[in-house]
Design a protein around this motif. Structure first.
Motif, PDB file in Angstrom:
ATOM      1  N   PHE A  33     -23.337 -31.110  -4.651  1.00 54.91           N
ATOM      2  CA  PHE A  33     -23.247 -32.467  -5.186  1.00 54.91           C
ATOM      3  C   PHE A  33     -21.811 -32.886  -5.484  1.00 54.91           C
ATOM      4  CE2 PHE A  33     -27.677 -31.664  -5.680  1.00 54.91           C
ATOM      5  CZ  PHE A  33     -28.271 -32.903  -5.596  1.00 54.91           C
ATOM      6  N   PHE A  34     -21.007 -32.013  -6.102  1.00 50.29           N
ATOM      7  CA  PHE A  34     -19.652 -32.375  -6.522  1.00 50.29           C
ATOM      8  C   PHE A  34     -18.685 -31.227  -6.307  1.00 50.29           C
ATOM      9  CE2 PHE A  34     -22.549 -34.851  -9.113  1.00 50.29           C
ATOM     10  CZ  PHE A  34     -22.056 -36.133  -8.932  1.00 50.29           C
ATOM     11  N   THR A  35     -17.435 -31.602  -6.069  1.00 51.50           N
ATOM     12  CA  THR A  35     -16.342 -30.650  -6.071  1.00 51.50           C
ATOM     13  C   THR A  35     -15.357 -31.120  -7.137  1.00 51.50           C
ATOM     14  OG1 THR A  35     -16.603 -30.262  -3.709  1.00 51.50           O
ATOM     15  CG2 THR A  35     -14.530 -29.569  -4.688  1.00 51.50           C
ATOM     16  N   ILE A  36     -14.946 -30.207  -8.011  1.00 56.10           N
ATOM     17  CA  ILE A  36     -14.011 -30.509  -9.091  1.00 56.10           C
ATOM     18  C   ILE A  36     -12.726 -29.744  -8.790  1.00 56.10           C
ATOM     19  CG2 ILE A  36     -13.613 -30.402 -11.586  1.00 56.10           C
ATOM     20  CD1 ILE A  36     -16.105 -32.073 -10.834  1.00 56.10           C
ATOM     21  N   PHE A  37     -11.609 -30.466  -8.650  1.00 57.37           N
ATOM     22  CA  PHE A  37     -10.342 -29.800  -8.345  1.00 57.37           C
ATOM     23  C   PHE A  37      -9.166 -30.619  -8.863  1.00 57.37           C
ATOM     24  CE2 PHE A  37     -11.196 -32.642  -4.847  1.00 57.37           C
ATOM     25  CZ  PHE A  37      -9.956 -33.178  -4.543  1.00 57.37           C
ATOM     26  N   PRO A  38      -8.015 -30.015  -9.156  1.00 55.03           N
ATOM     27  CA  PRO A  38      -7.822 -28.569  -9.289  1.00 55.03           C
ATOM     28  C   PRO A  38      -8.450 -28.070 -10.583  1.00 55.03           C
ATOM     29  CG  PRO A  38      -5.836 -29.691  -9.977  1.00 55.03           C
ATOM     30  CD  PRO A  38      -6.800 -30.746  -9.495  1.00 55.03           C
ATOM     31  N   ASN A  39      -8.744 -26.823 -10.621  1.00 52.85           N
ATOM     32  CA  ASN A  39      -9.315 -26.212 -11.808  1.00 52.85           C
ATOM     33  C   ASN A  39      -8.766 -24.792 -11.896  1.00 52.85           C
ATOM     34  OD1 ASN A  39     -10.816 -25.582 -14.034  1.00 52.85           O
ATOM     35  ND2 ASN A  39     -12.796 -25.732 -13.038  1.00 52.85           N
ATOM     36  N   PRO A  40      -7.843 -24.554 -12.811  1.00 52.61           N
ATOM     37  CA  PRO A  40      -7.450 -25.312 -13.981  1.00 52.61           C
ATOM     38  C   PRO A  40      -6.657 -26.578 -13.623  1.00 52.61           C
ATOM     39  CG  PRO A  40      -6.497 -23.086 -14.025  1.00 52.61           C
ATOM     40  CD  PRO A  40      -7.233 -23.229 -12.764  1.00 52.61           C
ATOM     41  N   ASP A  43      -2.615 -32.315 -15.704  1.00 51.20           N
ATOM     42  CA  ASP A  43      -2.520 -33.750 -15.986  1.00 51.20           C
ATOM     43  C   ASP A  43      -3.762 -34.524 -15.560  1.00 51.20           C
ATOM     44  OD1 ASP A  43       0.032 -33.493 -17.023  1.00 51.20           O
ATOM     45  OD2 ASP A  43       0.971 -33.730 -15.063  1.00 51.20           O
ATOM     46  N   ARG A  44      -4.353 -34.102 -14.466  1.00 52.13           N
ATOM     47  CA  ARG A  44      -5.534 -34.787 -13.951  1.00 52.13           C
ATOM     48  C   ARG A  44      -6.322 -33.862 -13.043  1.00 52.13           C
ATOM     49  NH1 ARG A  44      -4.985 -39.789 -11.489  1.00 52.13           N
ATOM     50  NH2 ARG A  44      -3.408 -40.229 -13.030  1.00 52.13           N
ATOM     51  N   PHE A  45      -7.593 -34.188 -12.876  1.00 52.00           N
ATOM     52  CA  PHE A  45      -8.421 -33.505 -11.894  1.00 52.00           C
ATOM     53  C   PHE A  45      -9.179 -34.569 -11.122  1.00 52.00           C
ATOM     54  CE2 PHE A  45     -11.328 -33.894 -15.453  1.00 52.00           C
ATOM     55  CZ  PHE A  45     -12.553 -34.171 -14.859  1.00 52.00           C
ATOM     56  N   THR A  46      -9.783 -34.173 -10.033  1.00 52.53           N
ATOM     57  CA  THR A  46     -10.514 -35.103  -9.179  1.00 52.53           C
ATOM     58  C   THR A  46     -11.967 -34.680  -9.071  1.00 52.53           C
ATOM     59  OG1 THR A  46      -8.519 -35.594  -7.907  1.00 52.53           O
ATOM     60  CG2 THR A  46     -10.620 -36.086  -6.852  1.00 52.53           C
ATOM     61  N   VAL A  47     -12.849 -35.666  -9.174  1.00 52.38           N
ATOM     62  CA  VAL A  47     -14.274 -35.457  -8.913  1.00 52.38           C
ATOM     63  C   VAL A  47     -14.527 -35.995  -7.516  1.00 52.38           C
ATOM     64  CG1 VAL A  47     -16.627 -36.056  -9.565  1.00 52.38           C
ATOM     65  CG2 VAL A  47     -14.889 -35.742 -11.342  1.00 52.38           C
ATOM     66  N   GLU A  48     -14.995 -35.123  -6.649  1.00 51.82           N
ATOM     67  CA  GLU A  48     -15.302 -35.524  -5.280  1.00 51.82           C
ATOM     68  C   GLU A  48     -16.808 -35.426  -5.065  1.00 51.82           C
ATOM     69  OE1 GLU A  48     -12.747 -34.608  -1.609  1.00 51.82           O
ATOM     70  OE2 GLU A  48     -14.314 -33.067  -1.611  1.00 51.82           O
ATOM     71  N   ILE A  74     -19.036 -42.493 -12.257  1.00 50.03           N
ATOM     72  CA  ILE A  74     -18.569 -42.036 -10.945  1.00 50.03           C
ATOM     73  C   ILE A  74     -19.384 -42.760  -9.879  1.00 50.03           C
ATOM     74  CG2 ILE A  74     -18.222 -40.036  -9.435  1.00 50.03           C
ATOM     75  CD1 ILE A  74     -16.568 -39.919 -12.027  1.00 50.03           C
ATOM     76  N   VAL A  75     -18.702 -43.621  -9.122  1.00 56.12           N
ATOM     77  CA  VAL A  75     -19.357 -44.374  -8.051  1.00 56.12           C
ATOM     78  C   VAL A  75     -18.710 -44.042  -6.706  1.00 56.12           C
ATOM     79  CG1 VAL A  75     -19.934 -46.678  -7.181  1.00 56.12           C
ATOM     80  CG2 VAL A  75     -19.916 -46.245  -9.640  1.00 56.12           C
ATOM     81  N   GLU A  76     -17.381 -43.991  -6.717  1.00 56.14           N
ATOM     82  CA  GLU A  76     -16.632 -43.739  -5.492  1.00 56.14           C
ATOM     83  C   GLU A  76     -16.769 -42.279  -5.067  1.00 56.14           C
ATOM     84  OE1 GLU A  76     -15.217 -46.255  -3.913  1.00 56.14           O
ATOM     85  OE2 GLU A  76     -15.827 -47.583  -5.535  1.00 56.14           O
ATOM     86  N   ASN A  77     -16.444 -41.999  -3.820  1.00 52.21           N
ATOM     87  CA  ASN A  77     -16.520 -40.625  -3.324  1.00 52.21           C
ATOM     88  C   ASN A  77     -15.465 -39.728  -3.948  1.00 52.21           C
ATOM     89  OD1 ASN A  77     -18.693 -41.220  -1.737  1.00 52.21           O
ATOM     90  ND2 ASN A  77     -17.509 -41.562   0.106  1.00 52.21           N
ATOM     91  N   THR A  78     -14.314 -40.304  -4.332  1.00 52.19           N
ATOM     92  CA  THR A  78     -13.243 -39.542  -4.961  1.00 52.19           C
ATOM     93  C   THR A  78     -12.775 -40.297  -6.194  1.00 52.19           C
ATOM     94  OG1 THR A  78     -12.539 -38.704  -2.807  1.00 52.19           O
ATOM     95  CG2 THR A  78     -10.978 -38.495  -4.598  1.00 52.19           C
ATOM     96  N   THR A  79     -12.841 -39.637  -7.360  1.00 53.74           N
ATOM     97  CA  THR A  79     -12.451 -40.271  -8.617  1.00 53.74           C
ATOM     98  C   THR A  79     -11.490 -39.364  -9.378  1.00 53.74           C
ATOM     99  OG1 THR A  79     -14.631 -41.314  -8.758  1.00 53.74           O
ATOM    100  CG2 THR A  79     -13.308 -41.274 -10.769  1.00 53.74           C
ATOM    101  N   PRO A  80     -10.224 -39.811  -9.587  1.00 57.38           N
ATOM    102  CA  PRO A  80      -9.298 -39.021 -10.406  1.00 57.38           C
ATOM    103  C   PRO A  80      -9.568 -39.253 -11.893  1.00 57.38           C
ATOM    104  CG  PRO A  80      -8.187 -40.951  -9.543  1.00 57.38           C
ATOM    105  CD  PRO A  80      -9.593 -40.983  -9.001  1.00 57.38           C
ATOM    106  N   ILE A  81      -9.469 -38.200 -12.690  1.00 53.16           N
ATOM    107  CA  ILE A  81      -9.681 -38.278 -14.137  1.00 53.16           C
ATOM    108  C   ILE A  81      -8.415 -37.766 -14.829  1.00 53.16           C
ATOM    109  CG2 ILE A  81     -11.094 -37.510 -16.080  1.00 53.16           C
ATOM    110  CD1 ILE A  81     -12.709 -39.190 -14.107  1.00 53.16           C
ATOM    111  N   ASP A  82      -7.846 -38.588 -15.699  1.00 53.06           N
ATOM    112  CA  ASP A  82      -6.631 -38.240 -16.435  1.00 53.06           C
ATOM    113  C   ASP A  82      -6.987 -37.361 -17.634  1.00 53.06           C
ATOM    114  OD1 ASP A  82      -4.143 -38.123 -17.631  1.00 53.06           O
ATOM    115  OD2 ASP A  82      -4.150 -40.207 -18.292  1.00 53.06           O
ATOM    116  N   VAL A  83      -6.403 -36.158 -17.688  1.00 52.70           N
ATOM    117  CA  VAL A  83      -6.622 -35.245 -18.818  1.00 52.70           C
ATOM    118  C   VAL A  83      -5.290 -34.867 -19.464  1.00 52.70           C
ATOM    119  CG1 VAL A  83      -8.834 -34.323 -18.010  1.00 52.70           C
ATOM    120  CG2 VAL A  83      -6.704 -33.238 -17.260  1.00 52.70           C
ATOM    121  N   SER A  84      -4.259 -35.671 -19.235  1.00 56.53           N
ATOM    122  CA  SER A  84      -2.929 -35.343 -19.762  1.00 56.53           C
ATOM    123  C   SER A  84      -2.909 -35.310 -21.289  1.00 56.53           C
ATOM    124  CB  SER A  84      -1.891 -36.333 -19.235  1.00 56.53           C
ATOM    125  OG  SER A  84      -2.218 -37.656 -19.629  1.00 56.53           O
ATOM    126  N   GLY A  85      -3.822 -36.025 -21.938  1.00 61.38           N
ATOM    127  CA  GLY A  85      -3.879 -36.022 -23.398  1.00 61.38           C
ATOM    128  C   GLY A  85      -4.809 -34.976 -23.978  1.00 61.38           C
TER     129      GLY A  85
END
Length: 109
Positions: A33-40, A43-48, A74-85
């Motif tokens: 269903f999803f790929t989460i990267f990079p992990n760790p 600043d940000r990760f992407t939900v694909e 999450i609607v788009e095929n690729t969504t960046p998520i900011d985790v810098s804070g």
């Protein structure tokens, strides 16, 4: 419901069956269903979204105390998520849509 017959006698019974997923098995299902990267992530990760993840999904991110720290649709095929804070540590990402829900682990460093 199960029907049983033996020597001319018949009976029926209803039972609930609970399926327990074996360790590691849920990761195989989730990865379709999803790929989460990079992990760790720093600043940000992407939900694909993979082709099996049709439609709109809700992403909720929980910290180590169980507090909700972020949510996004999450609607788009690729969504960046900011985790810098985010503080360094382990976070749980819960992806849900209707009755389906998948949990991922994310490390922020």
């Amino acid at each position: 419901t199960v029907y049983v017959t033996k020597e001319g006698c018949a009976g029926k019974a209803t039972a609930k069956i609970k399926f327990i997923v074996c360790p590691g098995m849920e990761e195989t299902v989730e990865s379709s269903f999803f790929t989460i990267f990079p992990n760790p992530a720093s600043d940000r990760f992407t939900v694909e979204k993979q082709p099996a993840a049709l439609g709109r999904w809700m992403l909720k991110i929980y910290n180590h105390t169980g507090s909700l720290v972020h949510k996004a649709t999450i609607v788009e095929n690729t969504t960046p998520i900011d985790v810098s804070g985010f503080s360094k540590g382990l976070y749980l990402l819960v992806m849900s849509s209707g009755e389906r829900s998948f949990t991922y682990k994310l490390v922020c460093q």
